[in-house]
Design an enzyme around this catalytic site. Structure first.
Site, mmCIF file in Angstrom:
data_model
loop_
_atom_site.group_PDB
_atom_site.id
_atom_site.type_symbol
_atom_site.label_atom_id
_atom_site.label_comp_id
_atom_site.label_asym_id
_atom_site.label_seq_id
_atom_site.Cartn_x
_atom_site.Cartn_y
_atom_site.Cartn_z
ATOM 1 N N GLU A 183 -48.825 -0.330 23.481
ATOM 2 C CA GLU A 183 -48.163 -1.224 24.447
ATOM 3 C C GLU A 183 -46.732 -1.546 24.007
ATOM 4 O OE1 GLU A 183 -48.613 -2.546 27.456
ATOM 5 O OE2 GLU A 183 -50.217 -1.079 27.535
ATOM 6 N N ASP A 251 -59.015 -7.751 26.587
ATOM 7 C CA ASP A 251 -57.843 -6.877 26.716
ATOM 8 C C ASP A 251 -57.844 -5.788 25.631
ATOM 9 O OD1 ASP A 251 -55.338 -5.974 27.658
ATOM 10 O OD2 ASP A 251 -54.260 -7.326 26.305
ATOM 11 N N HIS A 256 -52.245 -6.050 25.083
ATOM 12 C CA HIS A 256 -51.059 -6.621 25.742
ATOM 13 C C HIS A 256 -50.677 -7.969 25.132
ATOM 14 C CE1 HIS A 256 -52.615 -3.862 28.895
ATOM 15 N NE2 HIS A 256 -51.338 -3.702 29.188
HETATM 16 ZN ZN LIG Z 1 -48.912 -0.617 29.228
#
Ligand SMILES: [Zn+2]
Lengths: 337, 88
Positions: A183, A251, A256
């Site tokens: 991410e 998540d 994230h």
């Molecule tokens: Zn992403």
């Protein structure tokens, strides 16, 4: 050159050897991932020849508010724009991202081998998301209440396309710390390319991710902030220091969420080294990482990468010192003296 | 019918919870119930920023719950989600 021995070593041992700096095994790991990916892509395209001849051409498909991809091809590379702002902007922004990677790092499209860049727009109804599925990108229009038009946002497009780049360069797995790094790299290239697109300096930039996909009614200014993780909106729980590391299961174990930690280190580094040096250091680091790399692996790898680039005269001589300081500020301290 | 639907993950990483009661035709409910079986095995290991979907539905003494990924969520449940959250 990779020795043939690498092919009979189980992946988890290859990973450990890669982690210890064995570049042959790192290469084998990544080659294996790439071969698997190419095979999958070739199958998806039915003809391998079609894949091999790709030139990073853009294809924009309208999903016509269904949950199907590739419903109707509306723009293809070199074709005319259409009477649809979202389609035209998805075409333009995906081209800008592709050209940035090509012109800056010599990367030929997402996979370095001219993979076609396929964008699906108008996906679903009130769909508040954008994703990369291993082969192509898919964007919703948003519900119009809190989110809007994901395909028109340069940082969202760059973020999603960068997931593809990461898949082919280091294949960071999508959970826990490797997932948060995955991410992180998408936010890094999301913000770098946004600043290039808007022709901003690091001082002028807002360092926000997804500011143009949130509406006035949304309780916040963006989805994430790299300058001040945890402050972009009232749901933003990103930490900016290892002291506040999220260790829950949600998540995919906080991919994230914990990305806020390296994101802040990136911001701090850019403020001292500038955007271009940092972009190069991060890109080369991404190439050197591996599937299971964690935050400490990232730190050791980025310091070694910066040292090499400094010796080659490609980045500022203060790079290693600045990076050490920036990562230390978020609670990541190198154990290698 | 009482429902609680949670959407998590995705590009934003912001979880969304929809909870409430709705008048759903018995026929529609009977069509939906067979789809309320867990399907969380990710068929696509390269999916990034996909959302996860968690459904809980109660009608009388019947209770159903199921979890899905972006790719495994059946169209019938997407339609129900749309109906419950954006029909107003
Ligand atoms: Zn992403």
């Amino acid at each position: 050159m990779c020795s043939t021995k690498c092919f009979i070593i189980p992946p988890h041992i290859l990973e450990e050897l890669a982690k210890r700096g064995n570049s042959s095994c790192k290469k084998t790991l990544n080659d294996t991932a790439r071969i698997t990916q190419r095979r999958q892509t070739a199958l998806n395209n039915l003809l391998q020849r079609e894949y091999l001849e790709s030139k990073g051409d853009r294809f924009i498909y309208d999903c016509k508010n269904t949950y199907q991809q590739r419903v109707e091809l509306v723009i293809e590379e070199g074709g005319d724009l259409v009477n649809d702002k979202t389609a035209n902007e998805a075409y333009e922004t995906s081209g800008f991202v592709r050209d940035y990677f090509k012109n800056t790092f010599g990367l030929n499209s997402i996979d370095g081998n001219g993979l076609d860049i396929i964008s699906n727009i108008h996906y679903g109804q009130n769909y508040n998301n954008a994703y990369w599925d291993g082969n192509e990108m898919t964007y919703g229009d948003g519900d119009g209440k809190e989110f809007t038009d994901f395909a028109s946002a340069i940082d969202v497009v760059a973020h999603e396309l960068a997931h593809g780049v990461t898949q082919f360069l280091s294949n960071l797995e999508y959970q826990s710390q490797p997932g948060a790094l995955n991410e992180h790299f998408s936010d890094v290239f999301g913000t770098v390319i946004k600043q290039k697109y808007l022709n901003q300096t690091v001082e002028e930039a807002d360092w926000l991710i997804g500011d143009s996909v949130v509406t006035e009614e949304f309780p916040g200014v963006a989805i994430r902030s790299m300058k001040a993780p945890g402050t972009a909106n009232e749901f933003d729980s990103q930490p900016d220091h290892m002291d506040n590391y999220y260790d829950g299961m949600a998540d995919n174990q906080g991919v994230h969420i914990n990305s806020g930690i390296p994101n802040k280190a990136f911001y701090l580094s850019c403020m001292e080294l500038g955007l271009d040096d940092c972009a190069l250091i991060w890109f080369q680091t991404l190439k050197a990482l591996w599937r299971t790399a964690n935050f400490n692996d990232m730190l050791e790898t980025i310091l070694a990468t910066a040292q090499n680039l400094t010796e080659e005269g490609k980045v500022s001589e203060s790079s290693v010192e600045v990076l050490s300081k920036s990562f230390s500020a978020v609670g990541l301290i190198s154990v290698v003296v | 019918m009482w429902y609680r639907i949670e959407i998590s993950g995705g590009f934003s990483g912001i979880p969304k919870i929809y909870e409430g009661s709705a008048d759903i035709e018995k026929e529609q409910l009977e069509k939906i119930i067979p789809y309320l079986e867990d399907n969380t095995k990710e068929s696509n290991p390269n999916l990034r920023d996909g959302q996860q979907y968690s459904f809980q539905i109660e009608e009388g003494t019947q209770r159903h719950s199921a979890n899905f990924t972006e790719k495994s969520l059946p169209t019938e449940l997407r339609q129900l989600l749309e109906q419950l959250t954006h029909s107003a």
